[in-house]
Design a protein around this motif. Structure first.
Motif, PDB file in Angstrom:
ATOM      1  N   PRO A 168       0.820  -1.225   0.000  1.00 20.47           N
ATOM      2  CA  PRO A 168       0.000   0.000   0.000  1.00 20.47           C
ATOM      3  C   PRO A 168       0.851   1.270   0.000  1.00 20.47           C
ATOM      4  N   LEU A 169       1.803   1.370  -0.915  1.00 19.03           N
ATOM      5  CA  LEU A 169       2.799   2.438  -0.824  1.00 19.03           C
ATOM      6  C   LEU A 169       2.501   3.662  -1.663  1.00 19.03           C
ATOM      7  N   ILE A 170       1.602   3.555  -2.636  1.00 15.31           N
ATOM      8  CA  ILE A 170       1.423   4.672  -3.557  1.00 15.31           C
ATOM      9  C   ILE A 170       0.839   5.901  -2.877  1.00 15.31           C
ATOM     10  N   GLY A 171      -0.070   5.696  -1.914  1.00 12.15           N
ATOM     11  CA  GLY A 171      -0.686   6.842  -1.243  1.00 12.15           C
ATOM     12  C   GLY A 171       0.323   7.732  -0.531  1.00 12.15           C
ATOM     13  N   PRO A 172       1.093   7.185   0.423  1.00 11.70           N
ATOM     14  CA  PRO A 172       2.096   8.017   1.100  1.00 11.70           C
ATOM     15  C   PRO A 172       3.165   8.553   0.154  1.00 11.70           C
ATOM     16  N   ALA A 173       3.558   7.743  -0.851  1.00 12.66           N
ATOM     17  CA  ALA A 173       4.605   8.188  -1.761  1.00 12.66           C
ATOM     18  C   ALA A 173       4.181   9.411  -2.556  1.00 12.66           C
ATOM     19  N   LEU A 174       2.907   9.485  -2.926  1.00 13.82           N
ATOM     20  CA  LEU A 174       2.413  10.620  -3.696  1.00 13.82           C
ATOM     21  C   LEU A 174       1.814  11.712  -2.818  1.00 13.82           C
ATOM     22  N   GLY A 175       1.332  11.339  -1.635  1.00 14.13           N
ATOM     23  CA  GLY A 175       0.725  12.327  -0.741  1.00 14.13           C
ATOM     24  C   GLY A 175       1.704  13.391  -0.297  1.00 14.13           C
ATOM     25  N   LEU A 176       2.966  13.016  -0.125  1.00 14.12           N
ATOM     26  CA  LEU A 176       3.969  13.994   0.294  1.00 14.12           C
ATOM     27  C   LEU A 176       4.141  15.077  -0.769  1.00 14.12           C
ATOM     28  N   SER A 177       4.194  14.687  -2.020  1.00 16.17           N
ATOM     29  CA  SER A 177       4.335  15.657  -3.103  1.00 16.17           C
ATOM     30  C   SER A 177       3.092  16.521  -3.242  1.00 16.17           C
ATOM     31  N   VAL A 178       1.927  15.889  -3.151  1.00 16.67           N
ATOM     32  CA  VAL A 178       0.670  16.640  -3.270  1.00 16.67           C
ATOM     33  C   VAL A 178       0.548  17.652  -2.144  1.00 16.67           C
TER      34      VAL A 178
END
Length: 430
Positions: A149-159
């Motif tokens: 389940p890594l895509i959320g945190p990986a992209l949330g930081l940039s967003v």
């Protein structure tokens, strides 16, 4: 296409409708009978690129977050006025294809599960990846990426960075740090249990397992995978395309290296875990760096334009900081890549020297049966430790000068002396 449902506060009805009419937007109004502070609900279709500017303009009229604004997908809209609206906002570039800032924020938040679910799924994916690496099974390793389940945190930081949502940024940062720690720890514990219970053969050399070895000494190509995953992940979430498939690519950059690091720790080889741990860190940083740059490039900005300058400075600092750290790791990976190149060159040259020696008339009766270069365990910068040459010849005592010749020729291609072991096999001609 999107269908927007907007609750209109008392006293704002005429202002909202005038704003929509000025933009040529068709709408339907229903009166609100709940006897709350709302007077109506407005429904209107919009092309995806129009959602953000229209909602921003409506917010300027006094529609704040206390009112309900719901944006849903619309499969088909049949209207001449809507067709002209699409022509106005859709021009075929990446920026016009992106979803609104409001949708992006909601998407990033929805991709991040609760921490308990995130922790459990991360541990499971790390355990599955560890099993796949020990089995030398690419299929199992790919399976571990699918459930990560890594895509959320990986992209949330940039967003969170580009839209000035520090709460989302901090949450994503915590999730990523804890995710890495959990993945490595879970892999180490599981690998240790597998080792002490002899589920794998006793004395297993992890460097001899291809799926593990390639992650103990990673090279610069790994950096390209992480950067590509970050850019693809952001574009997929920003355009509303297949996010789940890109999540597998992001997991490919993080979960297997973390599992390899855990295996190295469980096998009592902390130096072997250096390369894979560095690979995990550089991949995480590269995904975030690529995400920041891509989001800013496609035009996402904070909701409050007064904070634009401050947000831009913050994003610039984070980009420069991430780029500097990634550059340092890239130098490290470059060193590993160069060491691998030197080793491969030595192996090729050493084999050629052996073949040339055996082609001479003095040793014409001998033939090369097998050639092997044994590496040391000084990970991640491994180097040749021993060369094993297996030679076939007639059933008689082998000439000692052949072994001396091979040792001399092989060691011409290395700075540090390498042990050369020559094995003779009797070959009886038919």
């Amino acid at each position: 296409m999107r269908l927007v449902q907007l609750t209109v506060p008392t006293g704002k009805r005429e202002t909202v409708l005038e704003t929509l009419e000025d933009r040529g937007i068709d709408y339907v109004v229903t009166d609100e009978e709940s006897k709350r502070e709302y007077t109506a609900v407005v429904y209107f279709p919009l092309p995806s690129p129009a959602v953000e500017p229209v909602l921003d303009e409506l917010q300027e009229t006094g529609i704040d977050e206390d009112a309900y604004t719901v944006v849903v997908d619309a499969e088909t809209v049949v209207s001449r006025r809507f067709a002209s609206l699409r022509e106005e906002y859709e021009n075929g570039d990446v920026e016009s294809d992106r979803i609104s800032r409001q949708e992006l924020q909601s998407e990033a938040e929805s991709l991040t599960p609760t921490f308990s679910v995130y922790a459990i799924m991360t541990i499971i994916s790390a355990v599955v990846a560890t099993a796949g690496l020990l089995l030398d099974s690419p299929a199992v390793v790919v399976g571990s990426m699918v459930i990560a389940p890594l895509i959320g945190p990986a992209l949330g930081l940039s967003v969170g960075s580009v839209i000035d949502d520090e709460e989302l940024f901090q949450e994503s940062l915590r999730y990523q740090i804890l995710g890495i720690v959990l993945a490595v720890a879970a892999a180490a514990v599981f690998a240790w249990l597998v080792r002490v219970t002899n589920i794998v053969p006793p004395g297993l050399d992890i460097s001899a397992v291809d799926e593990i070895a390639e992650r103990l000494a990673p090279d610069l190509l790994s950096l390209a995978i992480a950067l590509g995953a970050g850019v693809a992940g952001i574009i997929s979430i920003a355009t509303g395309t297949a996010v789940a498939l890109v999540g597998v690519m992001i997991a490919a950059a993080l979960i297997p290296p973390a599992a390899a690091a855990g295996i190295a720790i469980a096998w009592g080889q902390p130096s072997a875990a250096i390369g894979s741990t560095a690979l995990v860190l550089v991949n995480v940083l590269s995904v975030n760096l690529a995400g920041l740059l891509t989001l800013w490039y496609v035009g996402y900005r904070p909701e409050n334009l007064f904070s634009l300058g401050e947000t831009e400075q913050r994003v610039r600092r984070r980009v420069f900081g991430l780029a500097a750290i990634v550059f340092v790791f890239a130098l490290f990976l470059g060193g590993i890549t160069y060491a691998s190149y030197v080793t491969a060159t030595f192996e090729e040259n050493a084999r050629e020297e052996v073949e040339l020696a055996l082609s001479e008339e003095t040793f014409a009766q001998y033939q090369l049966l097998e050639f092997e270069v044994v590496m040391d365990d000084e990970y991640p910068f491994v180097s040749p430790e021993r060369v094993i040459v297996t030679i076939g010849g007639p059933p008689e005592e082998s000439p000692p000068e052949l072994a001396d010749t091979l040792r001399e020729r092989v060691n011409q291609h290395t700075e540090d002396p390498v042990e050369v072991e020559v094995r003779y096999v009797n070959v009886i001609g038919g």
